[in-house]
Design an enzyme around this catalytic site. Structure first.
Site, PDB file in Angstrom:
ATOM      1  N   HIS A   1     -64.564 -24.275  59.200  1.00 43.19           N
ATOM      2  CA  HIS A   1     -63.744 -24.247  57.990  1.00 43.19           C
ATOM      3  C   HIS A   1     -62.299 -23.839  58.262  1.00 43.19           C
ATOM      4  CE1 HIS A   1     -67.632 -24.688  55.973  1.00 43.19           C
ATOM      5  NE2 HIS A   1     -66.892 -25.422  55.173  1.00 43.19           N
TER       6      HIS A   1
ATOM      7  N   ARG B   1     -63.638 -27.742  46.989  1.00 47.36           N
ATOM      8  CA  ARG B   1     -64.361 -26.597  47.570  1.00 47.36           C
ATOM      9  C   ARG B   1     -63.948 -25.330  46.801  1.00 47.36           C
ATOM     10  NH1 ARG B   1     -63.154 -29.486  52.806  1.00 47.36           N
ATOM     11  NH2 ARG B   1     -65.130 -29.786  53.876  1.00 47.36           N
TER      12      ARG B   1
ATOM     13  N   GLU C   1     -76.847 -32.401  52.949  1.00 48.93           N
ATOM     14  CA  GLU C   1     -76.317 -31.848  54.196  1.00 48.93           C
ATOM     15  C   GLU C   1     -77.373 -31.080  54.980  1.00 48.93           C
ATOM     16  OE1 GLU C   1     -72.896 -29.439  53.211  1.00 48.93           O
ATOM     17  OE2 GLU C   1     -73.853 -28.578  51.464  1.00 48.93           O
TER      18      GLU C   1
ATOM     19  N   ASP D   1     -72.260 -30.297  57.832  1.00 47.46           N
ATOM     20  CA  ASP D   1     -73.480 -29.494  57.912  1.00 47.46           C
ATOM     21  C   ASP D   1     -74.683 -30.336  58.331  1.00 47.46           C
ATOM     22  OD1 ASP D   1     -72.948 -26.732  57.410  1.00 47.46           O
ATOM     23  OD2 ASP D   1     -72.290 -27.329  55.417  1.00 47.46           O
TER      24      ASP D   1
ATOM     25  N   CYS E   1     -68.429 -36.947  52.252  1.00 48.66           N
ATOM     26  CA  CYS E   1     -67.249 -36.089  52.231  1.00 48.66           C
ATOM     27  C   CYS E   1     -67.134 -35.196  53.460  1.00 48.66           C
ATOM     28  CB  CYS E   1     -67.229 -35.243  50.965  1.00 48.66           C
ATOM     29  SG  CYS E   1     -68.644 -34.162  50.815  1.00 48.66           S
TER      30      CYS E   1
END
Ligand code: PEP
Ligand code: MG
Length: 580
Positions: free
Chosen positions: A190, A297, A432, A456, A503
């Site tokens: 991230h 997010r 995910e 993920d 995404c």
């Protein structure tokens, strides 16, 4: 001049002086400061000592209340160390004579002190743990100071650190931080995603860059090729200044695509959306030619502070995004907290295995008041606009049912209170986790849309931590097992009339665009800066060519073959992407 290769995660070239942030969990390298900075280091040390003392006194007080005076007396030794005049003189002398940082002085002096204890009789040798404890506390307060000072810079710098958390990256001074280089991290960590969102060139996974650079050195970061150069010579510097200009020109050459539709040469329309972390990123989505927000997010409303956003904070942020998107779709993902995205208070009580722990929808379902507040805000903000609600990391259908029932419940409350809201909001899940991908047919009956999160999905399918540089070469969506899951989810969506978007970071990687089109994907959501390149690929190919790419890929057994095949194909279609 030292040159290191890492993983380029955010494009662009940066050339600037460096600030190095140590990490209390690792060896502190001998790092020098200019002679006239000694007083500054001493002030930092004094501040760290007084902060540490206060922390210990608070802890002692709480221990007295909970367990009693006797147990709390163990902290007297800690306090004694912090008040020890002889130790303090050693810290001071080390800083003055060696021109080193306060961190280095603390680490070397206390390590030597610990060694003295080890040579003592058993009952005293036990004290060595307390010395390490104090060392860690002082270092944490010192490195915390330098991280905080990054928020108030007065000059341009490149930041070098062992690692950064997403909240630290998000809280940085965007104007003055020109680049980031870290020892740790992977392409989809991230921190990397935030660096891209902020448009800061970044290279991660450099393993030991913190030991090679010293504050004040000039450093070059090339975020496209993953190169970091410490103390470059004049020739190298000129070469990179030229490369920086070329990269800027290439980005501008794509500006003309903004107004053009994302349509293949044979007329297939593709929806291109942007991933955002902060409302103001919608401007970048629109400027780069995205039609709306495919992934918001929202956990970034929460990170970096100990205070939970109020319903009104959520509401205002969503209204801003919805208004900026005009008629475009807005997919609001509910809080994906946990794993590497934790709040300050959770950082103090880490889970043993956070990526498999209480994260995302699991965390929200265990914290219903927090979840309800967010759902209320989403339903209220969605009265106009094409808004969708997305649940992260759903790994079992009961979680989806619980979350949906909560949405109904919240909508009823709003109805009773007479608060304007949307009661029929489309609901989707992130796919995910392999369990969800494999059970997509069952989920399809209960959702309005799927959003495939390959960051993920790769991590959980291949058992490879997305943020660990040591296994970074194993982290790839080109693995046939991952591609098979993606194909099945898209196919299930088509069969059951459930819209599917993707995404994860590969949505913005032009090397994957034809493959994803060939697998049937028609909705891509990626980091805003990647939209033009993906659009360019889409407009340069036919669906027939893309189907052939997908067919060819299905014949390979290894990710290596797939990666080199995909690279070769896109090189042929768009050679200008590889203008090195
Ligand atoms: C993903 O996992 O692919 C995704 C888009 O979510 P995040 O990167 O926020 O985990
Ligand atoms: Mg995810």
């Amino acid at each position: 001049m030292i040159q290191k290769k890492g993983i380029g995660v955010s494009p662009g070239v940066a050339i600037s002086q460096v600030v190095v942030i140590d990490n209390e969990d690792f060896d502190i390298p001998e790092r020098h400061v200019p002679v006239d900075h000694a007083q500054n280091e001493l002030d930092r040390l004094d501040q760290a000592i007084s902060f540490s003392k206060q922390e210990i006194l608070d802890l002692q007080k709480r221990t007295v209340e909970r367990i009693g005076k006797e147990a709390a007396s163990i902290f007297d030794f800690h306090l004694g160390l912090l008040d020890d005049k002889v130790l303090y003189k050693k810290f001071k002398d080390t800083i003055h004579s060696g021109h080193v940082t306060a961190e280095y002085a603390v680490a070397t002096v206390l390590r030597a002190y610990a060694r003295e204890f080890l040579a003592m009789p058993q009952y005293l040798a036990e004290r060595v743990k307390d010395v390490y404890d104090i060392e860690k506390k002082l270092l944490r307060n010192l490195t915390g100071q330098s991280r905080q000072s990054l928020a108030h810079l007065t000059r341009d710098v490149i930041v070098i650190a062992h690692d950064m958390t997403p909240s630290q990256t998000a809280g940085m001074d965007r104007e003055h931080i020109k680049g980031i280089a870290t020892d740790a991290g992977g392409a989809t960590s991230h921190t990397a995603i935030i660096a891209r969102a902020l448009g800061i060139p970044a290279v991660v996974g450099l393993e030991d860059i913190t030991t090679l650079a010293t504050g004040g050195d000039t450093v070059i970061i090339d975020g496209v090729h993953g190169t970091v150069i410490v103390s470059p010579g004049d020739e190298t510097r000129k070469q990179y200044e030229k490369l920086a200009r070329q990269q800027v020109e290439f980005v501008h050459s794509l500006d003309a695509l903004q107004e053009l539709p994302a349509v293949t040469k044979d007329g297939h329309h593709i929806t291109l959306l942007g991933n955002i972390e902060f409302p103001e990123e919608v401007h970048a989505v629109r400027n780069k030619g995205g039609e709306g927000v495919g992934l918001y997010r929202t956990e970034f409303l929460f990170l970096g502070s100990d205070t939970e956003p109020t319903e009104e904070d959520h509401y205002q942020a969503y209204r801003e995004v919805i208004e900026l998107c005009e008629d475009g779709p807005v997919i609001i993902r509910t809080l994906d907290l946990g794993a590497d995205k934790y709040t300050q208070s959770r950082a103090r009580t880490p889970e043993r295995n956070p990526f498999l722990g209480c994260r995302s929808i699991r965390f929200c379902l265990q914290n219903l008041p927090l979840f309800r507040r967010q759902i209320r805000a989403i339903l209220r903000a969605s009265t106009d606009g094409d808004v969708h609600m997305l649940f992260p990391l759903v790994s079992n259908i009961t979680e989806l049912r619980q979350a949906k029932s909560l949405v109904r419940d919240v909508a009823e409350d709003l109805e009773e209170e007479g608060v304007p809201h949307r009661h029929d909001i489309p609901i989707g899940i992130m796919v995910e986790v392999p369990s969800t991908a494999l059970q997509a047919d069952a989920f399809a009956k209960e959702v309005d849309f799927f959003s495939i999160g390959t960051n993920d999905l790769v991590q959980y399918t291949l058992a490879v931590d997305r943020g660990n540089e040591r296994v970074a070469p194993l982290f790839t969506a080109a693995h046939p097992a991952v591609l098979r899951l993606i194909r099945e989810v898209i196919r299930t969506g088509q069969q059951q009339d459930v819209s599917v978007s993707l995404c994860g970071e590969i949505a913005g990687d032009p090397e994957y665009t034809m493959l994803l089109l060939g697998l049937g994907l028609r909705r891509f959501s990626c980091t805003p800066s990647a939209i033009p390149e993906v659009k360019k690929v889409i407009r340069s190919v036919t669906m027939q060519q893309s189907l052939e790419v997908a067919r060819q890929v299905s014949r390979f057994d290894s990710d290596k073959e797939i990666t080199s095949y995909l690279r070769a194909v896109v090189r042929k279609v768009l050679p200008e992407l590889y203008n090195e």
